[in-house]
Write a protein that holds these residues in place. Structure first.
Motif, PDB file in Angstrom:
ATOM      1  N   MET A   8       5.291   8.613  -2.623  1.00 10.28           N
ATOM      2  CA  MET A   8       5.803   9.576  -1.211  1.00 10.28           C
ATOM      3  C   MET A   8       5.134   9.776  -0.270  1.00 10.28           C
ATOM      4  SD  MET A   8       8.344  12.112  -3.637  1.00 10.28           S
ATOM      5  CE  MET A   8       9.577  12.454  -2.048  1.00 10.28           C
ATOM      6  N   ARG A   9       4.921  10.174   0.868  1.00  6.91           N
ATOM      7  CA  ARG A   9       3.949  10.211   1.666  1.00  6.91           C
ATOM      8  C   ARG A   9       4.948  10.779   3.157  1.00  6.91           C
ATOM      9  NH1 ARG A   9       5.046   6.722   6.547  1.00  6.91           N
ATOM     10  NH2 ARG A   9       4.596   5.006   5.903  1.00  6.91           N
ATOM     11  N   HIS A  10       4.378  10.974   4.005  1.00  9.35           N
ATOM     12  CA  HIS A  10       5.630  10.738   5.216  1.00  9.35           C
ATOM     13  C   HIS A  10       4.278  10.429   6.057  1.00  9.35           C
ATOM     14  CE1 HIS A  10       7.856  12.625   8.428  1.00  9.35           C
ATOM     15  NE2 HIS A  10       6.208  12.906   9.671  1.00  9.35           N
ATOM     16  N   ARG A  11       2.703  10.702   6.077  1.00  5.67           N
ATOM     17  CA  ARG A  11       1.801   9.910   6.777  1.00  5.67           C
ATOM     18  C   ARG A  11       1.507   8.254   6.943  1.00  5.67           C
ATOM     19  NH1 ARG A  11      -2.625  14.033   8.681  1.00  5.67           N
ATOM     20  NH2 ARG A  11      -2.222  14.832   6.810  1.00  5.67           N
ATOM     21  N   ARG A  12       1.757   7.949   7.027  1.00  4.26           N
ATOM     22  CA  ARG A  12       1.040   6.660   6.862  1.00  4.26           C
ATOM     23  C   ARG A  12      -0.165   6.361   6.064  1.00  4.26           C
ATOM     24  NH1 ARG A  12      -1.077   0.054   9.384  1.00  4.26           N
ATOM     25  NH2 ARG A  12      -1.356   1.813  10.606  1.00  4.26           N
ATOM     26  N   VAL A  13      -0.057   5.611   4.372  1.00  3.81           N
ATOM     27  CA  VAL A  13      -1.305   5.075   3.763  1.00  3.81           C
ATOM     28  C   VAL A  13      -1.963   3.962   3.358  1.00  3.81           C
ATOM     29  CG1 VAL A  13      -2.137   6.105   1.851  1.00  3.81           C
ATOM     30  CG2 VAL A  13      -0.774   7.866   2.285  1.00  3.81           C
ATOM     31  N   LEU A  14      -3.053   3.396   3.892  1.00  2.00           N
ATOM     32  CA  LEU A  14      -3.446   2.471   3.983  1.00  2.00           C
ATOM     33  C   LEU A  14      -3.529   1.949   2.655  1.00  2.00           C
ATOM     34  CD1 LEU A  14      -5.782   2.339   7.924  1.00  2.00           C
ATOM     35  CD2 LEU A  14      -3.505   1.900   6.978  1.00  2.00           C
ATOM     36  N   ALA A  15      -4.415   2.639   1.783  1.00  2.00           N
ATOM     37  CA  ALA A  15      -4.166   2.365   0.472  1.00  2.00           C
ATOM     38  C   ALA A  15      -2.763   1.639  -0.009  1.00  2.00           C
ATOM     39  CB  ALA A  15      -4.456   3.184  -0.383  1.00  2.00           C
ATOM     40  N   ILE A  16      -1.520   2.373   0.691  1.00  2.00           N
ATOM     41  CA  ILE A  16      -0.324   1.869   0.214  1.00  2.00           C
ATOM     42  C   ILE A  16       0.045   0.061   0.786  1.00  2.00           C
ATOM     43  CG2 ILE A  16       2.314   1.938  -0.039  1.00  2.00           C
ATOM     44  CD1 ILE A  16       1.014   3.563  -1.877  1.00  2.00           C
ATOM     45  N   GLU A  17      -0.158   0.567   2.027  1.00  2.00           N
ATOM     46  CA  GLU A  17      -0.397  -0.873   2.682  1.00  2.00           C
ATOM     47  C   GLU A  17      -0.899  -2.143   2.303  1.00  2.00           C
ATOM     48  OE1 GLU A  17       1.855  -1.226   4.727  1.00  2.00           O
ATOM     49  OE2 GLU A  17       2.418   0.756   4.487  1.00  2.00           O
ATOM     50  N   ASP A  18      -2.448  -1.632   0.935  1.00  2.00           N
ATOM     51  CA  ASP A  18      -3.514  -2.462   0.667  1.00  2.00           C
ATOM     52  C   ASP A  18      -2.682  -2.572  -0.576  1.00  2.00           C
ATOM     53  OD1 ASP A  18      -4.953  -2.132   2.717  1.00  2.00           O
ATOM     54  OD2 ASP A  18      -6.644  -0.911   1.684  1.00  2.00           O
ATOM     55  N   ILE A  19      -1.671  -2.602  -1.339  1.00  2.00           N
ATOM     56  CA  ILE A  19      -1.298  -2.443  -2.548  1.00  2.00           C
ATOM     57  C   ILE A  19       0.002  -3.885  -1.752  1.00  2.00           C
ATOM     58  CG2 ILE A  19       0.428  -2.275  -4.875  1.00  2.00           C
ATOM     59  CD1 ILE A  19      -1.753   0.136  -4.837  1.00  2.00           C
ATOM     60  N   ARG A  20       0.736  -3.208  -0.630  1.00  2.00           N
ATOM     61  CA  ARG A  20       2.145  -4.516  -0.495  1.00  2.00           C
ATOM     62  C   ARG A  20       1.619  -5.398   0.067  1.00  2.00           C
ATOM     63  NH1 ARG A  20       5.988  -1.293   3.954  1.00  2.00           N
ATOM     64  NH2 ARG A  20       6.650  -3.181   3.882  1.00  2.00           N
ATOM     65  N   GLN A  21       0.551  -5.346   0.121  1.00  2.00           N
ATOM     66  CA  GLN A  21      -0.013  -6.679   0.977  1.00  2.00           C
ATOM     67  C   GLN A  21      -0.553  -8.220  -0.796  1.00  2.00           C
ATOM     68  OE1 GLN A  21      -3.498  -6.655   3.565  1.00  2.00           O
ATOM     69  NE2 GLN A  21      -1.855  -5.123   5.267  1.00  2.00           N
ATOM     70  N   SER A  22      -1.968  -7.055  -1.660  1.00  2.00           N
ATOM     71  CA  SER A  22      -1.890  -7.830  -2.444  1.00  2.00           C
ATOM     72  C   SER A  22      -0.262  -8.312  -3.283  1.00  2.00           C
ATOM     73  CB  SER A  22      -1.996  -6.775  -3.620  1.00  2.00           C
ATOM     74  OG  SER A  22      -3.471  -6.348  -2.929  1.00  2.00           O
ATOM     75  N   ILE A  23       0.991  -7.285  -3.747  1.00  2.00           N
ATOM     76  CA  ILE A  23       2.097  -8.177  -3.722  1.00  2.00           C
ATOM     77  C   ILE A  23       2.690  -9.190  -3.638  1.00  2.00           C
ATOM     78  CG2 ILE A  23       4.219  -7.711  -4.151  1.00  2.00           C
ATOM     79  CD1 ILE A  23       3.695  -4.309  -4.579  1.00  2.00           C
ATOM     80  N   GLU A  24       2.290  -9.105  -2.110  1.00  2.00           N
ATOM     81  CA  GLU A  24       2.963 -10.538  -1.327  1.00  2.00           C
ATOM     82  C   GLU A  24       2.203 -11.730  -1.399  1.00  2.00           C
ATOM     83  OE1 GLU A  24       3.044  -8.774   2.365  1.00  2.00           O
ATOM     84  OE2 GLU A  24       4.931  -7.199   2.333  1.00  2.00           O
ATOM     85  N   ALA A  25       0.880 -11.784  -1.317  1.00  2.64           N
ATOM     86  CA  ALA A  25      -0.149 -12.761  -1.928  1.00  2.64           C
ATOM     87  C   ALA A  25       0.299 -13.132  -3.553  1.00  2.64           C
ATOM     88  CB  ALA A  25      -1.901 -11.990  -2.095  1.00  2.64           C
ATOM     89  N   GLY A  26       0.953 -12.323  -4.581  1.00  2.00           N
ATOM     90  CA  GLY A  26       0.915 -12.664  -5.730  1.00  2.00           C
ATOM     91  C   GLY A  26      -0.569 -12.013  -6.275  1.00  2.00           C
ATOM     92  N   LYS A  27      -0.999 -10.847  -5.903  1.00  2.00           N
ATOM     93  CA  LYS A  27      -2.124 -10.395  -6.872  1.00  2.00           C
ATOM     94  C   LYS A  27      -1.917  -8.931  -6.928  1.00  2.00           C
ATOM     95  CE  LYS A  27      -5.078 -14.395  -5.119  1.00  2.00           C
ATOM     96  NZ  LYS A  27      -6.451 -13.849  -4.667  1.00  2.00           N
ATOM     97  N   GLY A  28      -0.669  -8.563  -7.486  1.00  2.05           N
ATOM     98  CA  GLY A  28      -0.402  -6.709  -7.153  1.00  2.05           C
ATOM     99  C   GLY A  28      -0.031  -6.166  -8.844  1.00  2.05           C
ATOM    100  N   PRO A  29      -0.168  -5.184  -8.680  1.00  4.71           N
ATOM    101  CA  PRO A  29       0.059  -4.765 -10.143  1.00  4.71           C
ATOM    102  C   PRO A  29       1.045  -5.207 -10.789  1.00  4.71           C
ATOM    103  CG  PRO A  29       0.665  -2.905  -8.611  1.00  4.71           C
ATOM    104  CD  PRO A  29       0.172  -4.562  -7.636  1.00  4.71           C
ATOM    105  N   ASP A  30       1.183  -5.341 -11.600  1.00  2.00           N
ATOM    106  CA  ASP A  30       2.590  -5.370 -12.923  1.00  2.00           C
ATOM    107  C   ASP A  30       2.886  -4.454 -13.695  1.00  2.00           C
ATOM    108  OD1 ASP A  30       0.418  -5.723 -14.663  1.00  2.00           O
ATOM    109  OD2 ASP A  30       0.897  -8.319 -15.283  1.00  2.00           O
ATOM    110  N   SER A  31       2.098  -3.982 -13.757  1.00  2.00           N
ATOM    111  CA  SER A  31       2.929  -2.329 -14.832  1.00  2.00           C
ATOM    112  C   SER A  31       2.547  -0.821 -14.039  1.00  2.00           C
ATOM    113  CB  SER A  31       1.974  -2.358 -15.805  1.00  2.00           C
ATOM    114  OG  SER A  31       0.361  -3.178 -15.628  1.00  2.00           O
ATOM    115  N   ALA A  32       3.307  -0.064 -14.945  1.00  2.00           N
ATOM    116  CA  ALA A  32       2.837   1.439 -14.502  1.00  2.00           C
ATOM    117  C   ALA A  32       1.487   1.428 -14.117  1.00  2.00           C
ATOM    118  CB  ALA A  32       3.960   2.275 -14.772  1.00  2.00           C
ATOM    119  N   ASP A  33       0.503   1.641 -15.364  1.00  2.00           N
ATOM    120  CA  ASP A  33      -0.940   1.223 -15.576  1.00  2.00           C
ATOM    121  C   ASP A  33      -1.785   1.060 -14.360  1.00  2.00           C
ATOM    122  OD1 ASP A  33      -0.466  -0.319 -16.642  1.00  2.00           O
ATOM    123  OD2 ASP A  33      -1.652   0.281 -18.730  1.00  2.00           O
TER     124      ASP A  33
END
Length: 323
Positions: free
Chosen positions: A114-139
Motif C-alpha cells: 500500500m502507498r499513496h505517493r508513487r514508489v518507483l521501486a514498485i514500478e521496477d517490480i512491475r516491469q520485471s513481472i511484465e518482462a517475465g523476471k519478477g518474483p514467484d513467491s512471497a519471500d
C-alpha cells in the motif's frame, strides 16, 4: 495506472511472470491459483472498506496499514508479516529526502502493498513481472522490494557524499553568503534521510532473525546483505553530516579570522589618528592666545609636525610587530 478504485495493480505470480487481476479476480481468488500480489492506494475509501471487511486481516494490522505517520517497523507471526519501509521520493519535483512509505503485509500466498505517493521501486517490480523476471513467491518478493528500495537510495546517498566533497573544496574559495545555504541544505537532507534509514536498518536486521514459516534461509541471506548495505548508507550519512559540520566550522573560523583582521586594521588606524585628532582638536578651538595665529607658515609647520608624529608612531608599531 490504476486497475480500479484504489487498486493500482494486481498480479497472480507464477515462475517470474504474472497475470494481471482486477477487483473481481481479487475477490474470487483462492490460494491454489497462485501467489496474489495487490498494490493499493491506502487513501482510497474502497480500499479501506475492503481491507476492514473482506481482506481477513485483523483490526490492529489494518490500523497499522492506514496510519497517517509511519516509521519503518516490523510485526511478525509464524504465518504472516507486517512490514513498513521507506524509499527515497523520486517523483518529479519532489525532494529525495522526503521519503515515501510503503506498507506491506505478507503471508505465504498473498502480498498486499500500500502507498499513496508513487514508489518507483514498485514500478521496477512491475516491469520485471511484465518482462517475465519478477518474483514467484512471497519471500522472493520481499527480497526484491527491499533491494529495489536500497538501490534507489544508494544513488541519493552517493550524491550527498559528492556534495560534501565539493563543499570541502569550496570553503576556501566560495563566498560565505553562497556557501552557507548549501551547507545548511546538505545537513538538513542528511538528517531527514537518516531519520528513516537508521530504523530501516534495524528493521531489516531484525527481519533476518524472525521465525516465519515461508521465509527461506536463502531469502534471509539476501536480506542480510540488504541490511549491511543499509547500515553502510547510515554510516555514509553520518560521515556526510559530520563533514558538513566541520565545513561549517571552517567557514565560521574563516569569517572570524577575516573579522578579526578587519578589526585589527581599524584598531591600528585608530591608534595612529587618535593622538593626531587630539592635537588638531586642541589647535582648532576658537579662543584667544592660540599660538601661530599671526604667522603665515604656522599651518605648514603644524602639518609637518603631525606627519612626523604619524611616521614615528608607524615606526614604533612596526618595531613592536604590531603591523
Amino acid at each position: 495506472m490504476k486497475n480500479g478504485n484504489g487498486l493500482i495493480c494486481a498480479y497472480l505470480l507464477k515462475e517470474g511472470a504474472g497475470q494481471p487481476a482486477d477487483w473481481d479476480r481479487v475477490k474470487t481468488w483462492t490460494p491454489d491459483q497462485g501467489v496474489l500480489w495487490m498494490h493499493l492506494d491506502y487513501a482510497d475509501e474502497t480500499v479501506r472498506q475492503w481491507l476492514l471487511n473482506e481482506s481477513g486481516l485483523n483490526e490492529v494490522t489494518c490500523s497499522a496499514l492506514f496510519a497517517e505517520e509511519t516509521r519503518p517497523r516490523i510485526v511478525s507471526s509464524p504465518e504472516s508479516l507486517l512490514l513498513i519501509l521507506r524509499g527515497v521520493n523520486s517523483n518529479p519535483g519532489a525532494d529525495p529526502e522526503d521519503m515515501v512509505s510503503i506498507r506491506m503485509w505478507f503471508d505465504e500466498h498473498r502480498i498486499i502493498t500500500m502507498r499513496h505517493r508513487r514508489v518507483l521501486a514498485i514500478e521496477d517490480i512491475r516491469q520485471s513481472i511484465e518482462a517475465g523476471k519478477g518474483p514467484d513467491s512471497a519471500d522472493d518478493f520481499l527480497v526484491m522490494i527491499a533491494n529495489r528500495l536500497i538501490d534507489r537510495m544508494g544513488d541519493v546517498v552517493s550524491d550527498i557524499d559528492d556534495r560534501a566533497d565539493e563543499l570541502e573544496d569550496m570553503v576556501l574559495t566560495k563566498e560565505s553568503h553562497e556557501l552557507r545555504p548549501m551547507i545548511a541544505d546538505l545537513r538538513r537532507q542528511t538528517i531527514c534521510m537518516r531519520r528513516y534509514i537508521a530504523p530501516q536498518r534495524d528493521v531489516l536486521a531484525r527481519l533476518q532473525n524472525e521465525r516465519i514459516a515461508w521465509l527461506s534461509e536463502t531469502a534471509k541471506v539476501y536480506l542480510r546483505e540488504t541490511s549491511e548495505r543499509t547500515a553502510r548508507f547510515v554510516d555514509d550519512l553520518d560521515a556526510a553530516r559530520d563533514r558538513a559540520a566541520i565545513t561549517q566550522e571552517q567557514l565560521n573560523n574563516s569569517l572570524s579570522e577575516q573579522t578579526n583582521r578587519t578589526l585589527y586594521i581599524l584598531s591600528i588606524i585608530t591608534a595612529i589618528f587618535l593622538p593626531l585628532g587630539l592635537l588638531t582638536g586642541l589647535l582648532g578651538i576658537n579662543v584667544g592666545g592660540m599660538p601661530g595665529t599671526d604667522s603665515n607658515s604656522a599651518f605648514a609647520i603644524v602639518v609637518a609636525l603631525l606627519v612626523v608624529f604619524a611616521i614615528i608612531q608607524y615606526i614604533l608599531f612596526k618595531r613592536k610587530k604590531m603591523i
